[in-house]
Structure formats: structure tokens, C-alpha cells
Motif scaffolding. Structure first.
Motif, short mmCIF file in Angstrom:
data_model
loop_
_atom_site.label_atom_id
_atom_site.label_comp_id
_atom_site.label_asym_id
_atom_site.label_seq_id
_atom_site.Cartn_x
_atom_site.Cartn_y
_atom_site.Cartn_z
N LEU A 196 0.77 -1.25 -0.15
CA LEU A 196 0.05 0.22 0.10
C LEU A 196 0.67 1.21 0.06
O LEU A 196 0.57 2.37 -0.76
CB LEU A 196 -0.81 -0.13 1.07
N THR A 244 3.89 9.15 -1.90
CA THR A 244 5.19 9.89 -2.62
C THR A 244 5.63 10.84 -1.60
O THR A 244 5.22 11.22 -0.93
CB THR A 244 4.63 10.62 -3.84
N ILE A 258 -2.30 7.03 4.95
CA ILE A 258 -1.66 5.90 4.22
C ILE A 258 -0.93 4.86 5.10
O ILE A 258 -0.96 3.82 5.18
CB ILE A 258 -0.76 6.22 2.88
N GLU A 306 -2.27 13.26 4.17
CA GLU A 306 -2.12 11.85 3.27
C GLU A 306 -1.53 10.70 3.59
O GLU A 306 -1.45 9.73 3.82
CB GLU A 306 -1.70 12.35 1.63
N TRP A 309 -12.64 1.23 5.01
CA TRP A 309 -11.62 1.00 4.25
C TRP A 309 -11.87 -0.39 3.52
O TRP A 309 -11.57 -0.85 2.45
CB TRP A 309 -10.29 0.89 4.92
N SER A 366 3.52 13.69 -0.83
CA SER A 366 2.25 13.56 -0.43
C SER A 366 2.21 14.59 0.89
O SER A 366 3.26 14.92 1.28
CB SER A 366 2.20 12.10 0.13
N ARG A 406 2.50 1.81 -3.61
CA ARG A 406 1.54 2.25 -4.59
C ARG A 406 0.83 3.85 -4.11
O ARG A 406 0.62 4.25 -5.33
CB ARG A 406 0.30 1.35 -4.64
N ASN A 407 1.04 4.18 -3.13
CA ASN A 407 0.09 5.46 -2.69
C ASN A 407 0.94 6.69 -2.26
O ASN A 407 0.65 7.72 -2.41
CB ASN A 407 -0.91 5.18 -1.78
#
Length: 247
Positions: free
Chosen positions: A152, A158, A169, A165, A217, A161, A155-156
């Protein structure tokens, strides 16, 4: 086992740590984040490994900080000092631990910013006392039970972010670990550091605080799986049906 996650993004740092401790059949909880703050000196340490090794190394490091704090003007110098204390504990206890059938083990995530650091920093320290610094391409470290949350994050998350965020995450990475492993659980300690602030904000989350988010979720994941297109399966099932024996 444990779950400790450190994230470095452009906006600052996020640290997340569960509090579950297991020793044989005994289960308890205790804080796994240690924070040190004075003027223009702000750092945290999260650890995974033997509790006795962790407590001894942190105690020794607190003594070093009390005596030499002003000599640490960059975070890597404090990380080196903590690494020295881990090696000191290894010299004192490793042989006796291994003779008792236990493995000397202490991994740590150290993050923060000291007065001469150009920006906030995040390091992963190994049991041998050496370390690596996080990069922008993969802006996080996990110690402890690391396998379930990484997909996760990859993939999400950076480097660009936001703190919000990153925390979201990070929590979902923890939640994926919690539902997959019985040695990771609430309460959950959260720490935020905004760049150049020299101040850590700490907060503790209980299970009842996050049950609704965890449920939402899970529902979103289930719905997404059902909505995924199936055209790529058609050749497979066409072949399956073609190979069926006639009735």
C-alpha cells in the motif's frame, strides 16, 4: 514482533508505532517511541527487537544526550551516538543472550531535525550500529512486521504527499498489518513533525477511535474488487469451457 513506520515527505515526518508486547504467552502494551526535544533539537527513536536490549540502549542514549546534547548539531551525529550505545549493549549482553537461546536484535528508526540540518531527516539503524538514510524514491522505513503494509505504501505514498495523506496511508498500512498478524495491535502512537518546526506533535489512537475508518476501508476494498473489469479473464474461461467433456 511490532509495527513501527517512519515516513519522510517534503512537508515533514510521520511516525506510527503499535504498542503490543508479546513474551511467550504473555501480552501487554508499552510505548515504543522515545522523543527528545530542546531548543532547535528535535528527534524521535522507534525500536523493534528484544525489550531488554531496547530499554538498556535507550537508557544509555539518554545519558549521552544529557551530557553531550549541544555537540549534536546534525541528526546523523545523534544516530551515530545511539548506534554506539547499541554496540555497547551488544558487547555487554549478546553472548549471554545467545547462550540462553535468544538472538540479539534491535532495529531502530530515528527521525527529526537538529539545528544545522538543512532539512528533517529519517534513518534506519541496524543491530550492528550502522545506518542508512531514507531516499525520496521510497520515502519510508518499516521495522518489525513489515510485509503486509509495504504494498500500500509503495503504491500510494510519494515524497510530495501531504502530512495528512501520509498519515492516512500510514494508518492503512498499519491496519493491513493488524488484521493479518496477531502480534500487532492498539493502542497506536502517532507522531507528526512539520519541517523546520523543531517540535513533535504526539497523539494516541485507541481501537474505538479507528473502528469506523477500518470498516469503511474494508468496504471500499470489497467494492473495488467487485468493480474490477473481467475481460482479461475471458480467454481463460473460454479455454476452460472448450475443454469441458461433452455430457
Amino acid at each position: 514482533m511490532t509495527f513501527c513506520l517512519g515516513i519522510k515527505i517534503a512537508a515533514g515526518l510521520v511516525a506510527i508505532a503499535d504498542t503490543r508486547l508479546t513474551s511467550g504467552t504473555e501480552v501487554s502494551s508499552n510505548r515504543k517511541i522515545s522523543v527528545h526535544e530542546v531548543e532547535n533539537h528535535s528527534l524521535f527513536i522507534m525500536t523493534s527487537g528484544l525489550r531488554s536490549v531496547r530499554d538498556k540502549a535507550i537508557t544509555y542514549f539518554k545519558e549521552v544526550i544529557a551530557e553531550q546534547d549541544q555537540s549534536f548539531d546534525k541528526l546523523y551525529k545523534a544516530v551515530n551516538a545511539f548506534g554506539q550505545q547499541v554496540k555497547r549493549v551488544a558487547q555487554e549482553d549478546k553472548a549471554s543472550l545467545e547462550a540462553s537461546g535468544m538472538h540479539f536484535n534491535l532495529n531502530a528508526i530515528v527521525g527529526g531535525q537538529l539545528q544545522h540540518d538543512e532539512e528533517h531527516k529519517l534513518y534506519l539503524l541496524y543491530p550492528e550500529g550502522n545506518w542508512v538514510e531514507v531516499g525520496t524514491g521510497s520515502p519510508f522505513f518499516i521495522i518489525g512486521n513489515s510485509g503486509y503494509g509495504k504494498p500500500l505504501l509503495y503504491r500510494n505514498l510519494t515524497f510530495e504527499s501531504s502530512l495528512q495523506e501520509a498519515l492516512k496511508i500510514g494508518f492503512l498500512a498499519y491496519d493491513a498489518t493488524r488484521v493479518s498478524a496477531n502480534d500487532v495491535d492498539y493502542p497506536l502512537d502517532v507522531l507528526l513533525y512539520q519541517k523546520d518546526s523543531f517540535h513533535m506533535t504526539e497523539y494516541r489512537l485507541e481501537k474505538e477511535d479507528m473502528d469506523e475508518i477500518s470498516y469503511q476501508w474494508s468496504a471500499l476494498l470489497n467494492n473495488s474488487v467487485r468493480k474490477l473489469p473481467t475481460y482479461w479473464m475471458d480467454p481463460i474461461f473460454d479455454k476452460l469451457h472448450a475443454n469441458k467433456s461433452p455430457a
